[in-house]
Design a protein around this motif. Structure first.
Motif, PDB file in Angstrom:
ATOM      1  N   VAL A 157       0.686  -1.744   0.148  1.00 33.02           N
ATOM      2  CA  VAL A 157       0.455   0.011  -0.298  1.00 33.02           C
ATOM      3  C   VAL A 157       0.660   1.186   0.451  1.00 33.02           C
ATOM      4  CG1 VAL A 157      -2.174   1.436   1.443  1.00 33.02           C
ATOM      5  CG2 VAL A 157      -1.963  -0.847   1.267  1.00 33.02           C
ATOM      6  N   ALA A 158       2.021   1.127   0.651  1.00 33.32           N
ATOM      7  CA  ALA A 158       3.061   2.411   0.554  1.00 33.32           C
ATOM      8  C   ALA A 158       3.804   2.840  -0.446  1.00 33.32           C
ATOM      9  CB  ALA A 158       3.484   1.980   1.858  1.00 33.32           C
ATOM     10  N   GLU A 159       3.596   1.722  -1.108  1.00 37.27           N
ATOM     11  CA  GLU A 159       4.105   1.709  -2.736  1.00 37.27           C
ATOM     12  C   GLU A 159       3.496   2.278  -3.149  1.00 37.27           C
ATOM     13  OE1 GLU A 159       7.361   1.683  -5.501  1.00 37.27           O
ATOM     14  OE2 GLU A 159       7.725   1.314  -2.917  1.00 37.27           O
ATOM     15  N   GLU A 160       2.346   1.963  -3.443  1.00 38.17           N
ATOM     16  CA  GLU A 160       0.689   2.786  -4.368  1.00 38.17           C
ATOM     17  C   GLU A 160       0.327   4.383  -4.071  1.00 38.17           C
ATOM     18  OE1 GLU A 160      -2.810  -0.228  -3.584  1.00 38.17           O
ATOM     19  OE2 GLU A 160      -1.357  -1.103  -4.955  1.00 38.17           O
ATOM     20  N   LYS A 161       1.000   4.077  -2.838  1.00 41.93           N
ATOM     21  CA  LYS A 161       0.432   5.952  -2.441  1.00 41.93           C
ATOM     22  C   LYS A 161       1.971   6.418  -3.031  1.00 41.93           C
ATOM     23  CE  LYS A 161      -1.990   5.199   1.235  1.00 41.93           C
ATOM     24  NZ  LYS A 161      -1.720   4.755   3.714  1.00 41.93           N
ATOM     25  N   ARG A 162       3.444   6.215  -2.730  1.00 37.56           N
ATOM     26  CA  ARG A 162       4.153   6.561  -2.950  1.00 37.56           C
ATOM     27  C   ARG A 162       4.001   7.141  -4.863  1.00 37.56           C
ATOM     28  NH1 ARG A 162       7.062   4.012   0.373  1.00 37.56           N
ATOM     29  NH2 ARG A 162       7.762   2.525  -1.682  1.00 37.56           N
ATOM     30  N   GLU A 163       3.755   6.105  -5.678  1.00 41.67           N
ATOM     31  CA  GLU A 163       3.376   6.205  -6.775  1.00 41.67           C
ATOM     32  C   GLU A 163       2.277   6.678  -7.251  1.00 41.67           C
ATOM     33  OE1 GLU A 163       2.237   3.420 -10.559  1.00 41.67           O
ATOM     34  OE2 GLU A 163       2.725   2.058  -8.398  1.00 41.67           O
ATOM     35  N   THR A 164       0.779   7.160  -6.485  1.00 44.15           N
ATOM     36  CA  THR A 164      -0.510   7.494  -6.815  1.00 44.15           C
ATOM     37  C   THR A 164       0.072   9.398  -6.417  1.00 44.15           C
ATOM     38  OG1 THR A 164      -1.891   6.638  -5.361  1.00 44.15           O
ATOM     39  CG2 THR A 164      -2.348   8.855  -6.161  1.00 44.15           C
ATOM     40  N   SER A 165       0.888   9.046  -5.145  1.00 43.56           N
ATOM     41  CA  SER A 165       1.443  10.885  -5.066  1.00 43.56           C
ATOM     42  C   SER A 165       2.198  11.461  -6.144  1.00 43.56           C
ATOM     43  CB  SER A 165       2.135  10.856  -3.284  1.00 43.56           C
ATOM     44  OG  SER A 165       3.095  10.283  -3.316  1.00 43.56           O
ATOM     45  N   TRP A 166       3.446  10.783  -6.562  1.00 45.10           N
ATOM     46  CA  TRP A 166       3.968  11.627  -7.311  1.00 45.10           C
ATOM     47  C   TRP A 166       3.214  11.994  -8.506  1.00 45.10           C
ATOM     48  CZ3 TRP A 166       5.420   9.964 -12.365  1.00 45.10           C
ATOM     49  CH2 TRP A 166       6.652  10.705 -13.090  1.00 45.10           C
ATOM     50  N   ILE A 167       2.479  10.955  -9.101  1.00 44.82           N
ATOM     51  CA  ILE A 167       1.417  10.951 -10.006  1.00 44.82           C
ATOM     52  C   ILE A 167       0.894  12.424  -9.808  1.00 44.82           C
ATOM     53  CG2 ILE A 167      -0.329  10.117 -11.855  1.00 44.82           C
ATOM     54  CD1 ILE A 167       0.935   7.377 -11.859  1.00 44.82           C
ATOM     55  N   GLU A 168       0.167  12.716  -9.119  1.00 43.42           N
ATOM     56  CA  GLU A 168      -0.462  13.342  -8.480  1.00 43.42           C
ATOM     57  C   GLU A 168       0.657  15.361  -9.012  1.00 43.42           C
ATOM     58  OE1 GLU A 168      -4.669  12.604  -6.169  1.00 43.42           O
ATOM     59  OE2 GLU A 168      -2.028  12.571  -5.307  1.00 43.42           O
ATOM     60  N   LYS A 169       1.989  15.009  -7.808  1.00 44.42           N
ATOM     61  CA  LYS A 169       2.935  16.153  -8.428  1.00 44.42           C
ATOM     62  C   LYS A 169       2.839  16.494  -9.580  1.00 44.42           C
ATOM     63  CE  LYS A 169       3.738  15.421  -3.834  1.00 44.42           C
ATOM     64  NZ  LYS A 169       5.088  15.085  -2.319  1.00 44.42           N
TER      65      LYS A 169
END
Length: 1286
Positions: free
Chosen positions: A49-61
């Protein structure tokens, strides 16, 4: 203008807000432990889940979307905005004060916001749902670098080796079946072989529909490389795009019919970049954005000095397509364009102009009007617009070198090859760079047919750098192609290059070189650079025995150190001229192909150690000593597999290495059979030729070392072994009886037949025998009478060798018909030119026997009987004679030894005991001699090789045991103990007979089976020992509860359970209640435990373990018995070799042989000659003879590979594949014919309808004319001239 309101809801992301009482209650111990277990189970999920959150946050930023925030009415539709959306969508606060004269611009009238649409799409409308990843991104704010990071880091793509962008018509259009098939096949082949990224519009219409269909066909076939297709799609034109809104979601997407306003995604694409500029239902947002991404990718370096190549393919197309082509060919750097002629509209117009313009890009005036009219008809535009497009086409053709026209209907033109050729033509002119690109694309056909074509290119540049890249990339076809086009491996392979090859990163996680060197050299740091001495140490360890790789020899090390010093001091000037001169001499030798005389040998070792099987097979096919290289590769693979299996690595690694070993073993066996069918004598020489490049070993020794049963059991090897077994004797029938008769009655040996010196020279010998024979030849030449012919000279004049080959017989017949001396007679004359001339009568006699082809019977007419000393030497040095001599003396030793232990032991040894002692003393001296002469090298290596033979260890134990008995024998107090030691020791020597009799076909094979069964029984014995001990301890503890400790108790623990295994259950002593002898007082406490334990013990022993052992024995016998003959033939070589290398006399007379050999060794030392202790059997050839042998092997290898290729081409699978291709081709042609037939029928129907209409018109006109004749005076005469139609 009013800003629109932000209607997006605010969502709290805190799952446990302040004030919540959850988690405030105290936890009980059980609850606490449960929570800790639960936390541990959630650990893995939390990391994901943490890995998915990091990917999501990078795409959003990183990525944003664009939404219209100002309402500007559309002049054509005042109720909608220029962005394409309605006023209701913009909000309710819209006023009438909006300026209608202002132009709507995405950069001014839209606002950015973090993207809210990215994740994975599942296309459900196909038989097998496919997935694709997507991100919605702004065309204004998104950087091309961010898109590349998304593709590489987030989506896991490697940097492309090539970029292909496809343009064409947006509306649906049809292609002929042949063109459709050609386009799809060429596109898929191009994408899968080169690893290209294919860019399209991503929408299931127009040209993208054809691209997607081709990619779909390619995905249905299992390719190693993933087909990467990227669609750059306008966000505003997507149908049901609301389903895609979500962060890192997986949504379903169903296919539907696309229109110009609402389009669906193509399911055959892997990735989608959804270009958003704030518009709705309008194209154009993706054009500049897509070109910006392509330009950035084009600037990426895929190799030193080479950018990522890019090409554009145009299929059909409209007016915008012509402008796209103009942009590509005039861009910096320009992009090659491939025009698909015959696909329609823009492609046909450009191809027509291309075919009719001159080299300077001018079109003849007569065709100018034709082209402009064609543009008007094609696009239904005005004349001015047509002229504008005409000039754009001419501007494109000014860069006609960047344009390639392909006719998809022509089967001789392949789309993929034309794309690659256009890339090479438009990007680089250097042959090396072109080859490097072809190497990256893995297209050897491009390099062979286009780059290295002798008619088009003169190759004057060095291709060694390309060869290095091909070896590193493991591209076997390119290595073969470059070798055939002028790259010499002798000049290519240098010290630095070979070390660089060993230090490349492996293609898999398992690195054999690092794995094995790490076990030999401790404390290797991560970036340690392997040197050739390290590789030599690794090879010596893997090959085992006394094998010494060339890289570990003293001569090689000296040259290696000299080269390293030169390279390190090349920039310094402090070294003396003398040292530089010496080092330069080493360098010149190394560069003069002295360091790597046989480069394919070194490259084969590299390929094997790097576990590159296909490259190793190619290197095996090149150069000399093919049979030896196959056996060496088998040995290395087999040892690597054993090491990997012993260290409990992945089972697949060991299995893969063993499969490679078996492939080379089969190759060696097949090549041996092929050579054997061509020439028997040369093949036997190949088996025993001295391999100077592989530690002076031989092929048959390597085959024995790797336990290649089938190879050693081959008729060629067995014939050679039989010759070694017979030695100098020329007898086949009842050979053992004749030898025994010669041993028991020495005068009988004069009646035996012996081989000539010519025949003995063709047999493998030891170095010692070769040197003795050389001295004997020198003495014979000095002492020989000039007027006499000895046996060996006549044997050398025998025409056996000449008559044995088919090539010599015609020459012999022609010479005899011409009245000349045949070739063999001339050789006889040359042999005796310094002794005497042959008389005419002798020459006529020889010619007569040559015509009668009686060959080897010349000696019956002209030979002189062998000398008695030579007879004795040949008889007693034959291995078969040594075997029976050793066996007779050994049986005498056993008789004496048995008499010694059966009779009463006297204080002083009797003569049988003295004989036994002398025999074993001589036997020990013989073992020491065998150890000293076993292999060259230090004592450590000798001991390791000596211990690798189990019978040697058996003999050592027997000798040590006997020495202990002798020491006890001469001590009066331990005289009886020595008798017991003797008694036990004799069993070793009785069992030793099995090793001696292994030359027998029946006994030898079964002794091997017994050895395998004993190995299996050893493992079961451990299990039985555990079960026996467990029951024995229980029984002893229950039966004897009041016993004091003694070692006799240990004997009792195992005594009773052991005999119970064989059925002796001691029924009187099962229960203490019934055992009156040992337990007169009756039952002991817990007496029932012993019978119960005995019940379980017997059940496990009899029912389970004994039957399991019998089943295991049965499986071993079933597996081994079919190979009994091969096993016997294999181990027969080892036994025969042992007697071949043993002393002339057996123990106890072996001491005399050792004294004689010691004196001979001293004589050699006094003469100043080095004595080589290499005891291997090999033939000693001159350089000329060895070159001829290598030529024979190369010719056999070429013929062998030719036959294998023919078998592959004529195999059933190949034929089925060829027939399938032909059927598909015929089916495609039939489809084209059916389509043409349908078209012709339609044309005929249209023509028939046209004729019918003309007839109706003619009839009507005729009626009108007749009517006019009646109404108009004088018109009848004119009407009568018109023929009537019946």
């Amino acid at each position: 203008m009013f800003p629109m309101k932000d209607l997006s809801p605010t969502v709290s992301m805190n799952p446990n807000p302040a004030g919540s009482s959850r988690g405030s209650l105290p936890l009980s111990p059980s609850a606490s432990s449960f929570s800790s277990i639960w936390d541990g189970l959630r650990g893995g999920r939390n990391s994901v889940v943490a890995e998915e959150k990091r990917e999501t946050s990078w795409i959003e930023k990183t990525f944003y979307k664009r939404e219209c925030v100002y309402f500007i009415p559309n002049p054509d539709d005042p109720d909608s905005c220029c962005c394409g959306r309605s006023a209701l969508w913009h909000g309710e606060d819209v006023t009438e004060e909006t300026s209608s004269n202002e132009n709507w611009l995405p950069g001014l009238h839209t606002a950015q916001a973090p993207t809210d649409a990215f994740g994975t799409i599942e296309f459900q409308s196909t038989n097998h749902p496919t997935k694709a990843q997507y991100v919605r991104m702004s065309t204004i704010d998104t950087k091309a670098e961010s898109v590349l990071s998304l593709l590489q880091k987030q989506w896991g793509l490697d940097l492309p080796k090539l970029i292909l962008t496809v343009h064409g018509g947006m509306a649906n259009f049809d292609l002929s079946p042949k063109m459709k098939r050609s386009f799809r096949k060429g596109l898929v082949k191009f994408a899968k072989t080169t690893g290209a990224w294919v860019f399209t519009s991503g929408i299931k219409t127009g040209v993208t529909r054809h691209v997607g269909a081709g990619i779909g066909e390619g995905r249905s076939k299992q390719f190693k490389k993933k087909l990467v297709t990227i669609g750059v799609v306008p966000w505003g034109v997507l149908k049901n795009k609301e389903q895609l809104i979500g962060k890192n979601i997986t949504c379903s997407h169903h296919h539907g019919k696309s229109s110009y306003v609402q389009s669906t995604l193509d399911s055959n694409h892997s990735y989608f970049l959804l270009a958003d500029n704030g518009t709705e239902a309008e194209y154009g947002a993706e054009v500049i954005f897509r070109r910006r991404i392509e330009r950035h990718l084009n600037q990426q370096k895929i190799s030193k000095g080479i950018n990522t190549p890019m090409a554009c393919v145009v299929l059909e197309g409209g007016m915008n397509t012509i402008r796209v082509v103009l942009e590509y060919v005039t861009d910096k750097p320009p992009v090659p364009v491939i025009i698909c002629a015959g696909s329609g509209r823009a492609s046909d117009l450009i191809s027509f102009a291309y075919q009719n313009t001159t080299k300077d890009g001018k079109l003849p005036d007569r065709l100018k009007v034709v082209l402009i009219d064609a543009i008007q008809d094609t696009f239904t535009c005005t004349e001015d617009k047509a002229k504008e497009l005409y000039f754009e086409i001419l501007m494109c053709l000014k860069r006609r070198n960047l344009i390639t026209v392909v006719n998809l209907a022509d089967e001789n033109q392949e789309l993929d090859m034309l794309i690659l050729k256009s890339l090479l033509k438009g990007t680089c002119s250097n042959i090396c760079e072109q080859l490097r690109l072809a190497l990256m694309w893995d297209r050897e056909d491009l390099a062979e047919d286009y780059i290295l074509d002798g008619e088009k290119a003169q190759i004057n540049e060095s291709l060694e750098s390309v060869m290095m890249e091909a070896l590193i990339s493991d591209k076997v076809n390119f290595v073969k192609l470059l070798s055939e086009n002028g790259v010499s491996m002798k000049s290519f392979l240098t010290l630095n290059r070979l070390e660089e090859l060993y230090n490349i990163n492996p293609q898999c996680q398992f690195n054999p070189v690092r794995y094995f060197i790490k076990g030999l050299r401790k404390n290797l740091y991560p970036n340690y650079r392997y040197t050739l001495p390290d590789i030599g140490l690794m090879l010596n360890n893997l090959m085992g025995g006394a094998f010494q790789c060339m890289y570990s020899t003293k001569e090689f090390r000296q040259k290696y150190v000299a080269l390293r010093r030169i390279s390190s001091s090349s920039n310094s000037t402090s070294s003396s001229k003398r040292s530089m001169k010496r080092q330069t001499s080493y360098l010149s030798e190394a560069t003069g192909s002295m360091l790597f005389k046989y480069p394919f040998h070194d490259l084969l070792l590299w390929a094997v150690l790097m576990n590159r099987q296909q490259m190793a097979l190619f290197m095996w096919q090149q150069g000399e000593e093919a049979m030896a290289k196959a056996l060496i590769a088998s040995k290395l693979y087999k040892r690597m597999a054993q090491e990997a299996d012993a260290d409990v690595l992945e089972s697949s690694i060991s299995e893969h290495l063993m499969e490679n070993a078996e492939e080379f073993m089969n190759m060696a066996l097949e090549f041996l059979s092929h050579c054997y069918h061509i020439d028997v004598d040369h093949t036997q020489q190949l088996l025993t030729d001295d391999l100077k490049n592989f530690s002076n070993t031989t092929c048959i020794t390597l085959a024995v070392d790797i336990m290649h049963y089938d190879f050693v059991a081959h008729n060629c090897c067995q014939n050679l072994i039989n010759d070694i077994w017979m030695g100098g004797l020329q007898t086949r029938k009842n050979s053992s009886i004749k030898v025994i008769a010669g041993l028991l009655f020495p005068p009988f040996l004069t009646a035996l037949d012996y081989k000539s010196k010519k025949q003995l020279k063709l047999m493998p010998q030891t170095v010692e025998e070769h040197l003795d024979e050389t001295l004997e030849d020198d003495s014979d030449d000095n002492d020989e009478n000039e007027n006499e012919l000895d046996d060996d000279s006549i044997q050398s004049a025998s025409p056996v060798k000449t008559l044995a080959t088919s090539n010599s017989l015609p020459k012999l017949d022609d010479a005899l018909k011409a009245g000349k001396k045949p070739p063999m007679i001339r050789s006889v004359s040359m042999h005796f030119e310094n002794q005497r001339k042959l008389s005419r009568q002798e020459i006529k006699s020889l010619q007569k026997m040559a015509n009668e082809k009686q060959g080897c019977r010349i000696k019956e007419h002209l030979k002189k009987p062998l000398k008695l000393t030579k007879m004795i030497y040949k008889f007693y040095t034959a291995p078969i004679t040594k075997f029976w001599f050793y066996l007779i003396t050994y049986l005498a030793f056993l008789v004496a030894y048995s008499y010694t232990i059966l009779a009463r032991t006297l204080p002083k040894p009797a003569w049988p005991e003295v004989f036994v002692m002398v025999y074993l003393l001589s036997f020990t001296a013989e073992k020491c001699r065998e150890l000293a002469l076993l292999v060259p090298g230090p004592l450590k290596i000798k001991l390791r090789v000596f211990a690798s033979f189990y019978w040697n260890l058996w003999d050592v134990v027997a000798i040590i045991w006997f020495v202990v008995g002798v020491v006890l024998r001469f001590n009066p107090s331990t005289l009886k103990a020595s008798r017991i030691v003797y008694t036990l020791n004799i069993t070793f020597f009785y069992i030793r007979i099995l090793g001696i009799l292994s030359v027998n076909k029946a006994l030898g094979a079964y002794s091997k089976i017994i050895g395998k069964l004993l190995k299996h029984m050893a493992y079961f014995s451990i299990i039985m020992l555990i079960v026996t001990a467990s029951f024995g301890v229980v029984r002893q503890a229950v039966h004897f509860q009041n016993e004091e400790w003694s070692w006799f108790m240990v004997r009792s623990v195992f005594f009773y359970p052991y005999w119970m295994i064989y059925g002796e259950i001691f029924k009187e002593e099962i229960d203490t209640c019934t055992d009156k002898v040992n337990h007169p007082d009756g039952c002991t406490y817990g007496s029932w435990v012993s019978p119960l334990a005995m019940f379980v013990f017997l059940l496990v022993i009899f029912i389970l373990l004994v039957n399991l052992l019998i089943a295991r024995f049965n499986a071993t016998c079933v597996k081994v018995i079919p190979k009994v003959t091969e096993i016997w033939k294999y181990q027969r070589y080892t036994v025969i070799l042992k007697y071949k290398l043993s002393s002339l006399l057996p123990p106890p007379l072996a001491i005399l042989s050792l004294i004689y050999q010691g004196i001979k060794f001293l004589i050699w030392k006094c003469r100043g000659k080095e004595h080589d202790f290499d005891s291997g059997l090999k033939i000693f050839l001159t350089e000329e003879e060895r070159d001829k042998l290598h030529d024979f092997e190369l010719q056999c290898l070429e013929d062998f590979l030719r036959q294998k290729e023919y078998k592959v081409q004529t195999s059933a699978n190949k034929r089925i594949s060829t027939i399938s291709e032909r059927v598909n081709r015929i089916s495609a042609h039939l489809g084209d014919v059916a389509l043409q037939e349908k078209s012709y029928r339609h044309s005929l129907q249209m023509a028939d309808q046209g004729v019918t209409k003309l007839e109706e018109i003619f009839t009507n006109n005729y009626e009108i004319v007749k009517l006019m004749g009646k109404m108009v005076p004088g018109f009848d005469a004119y009407a009568s001239m018109i023929p009537s139609r019946q």
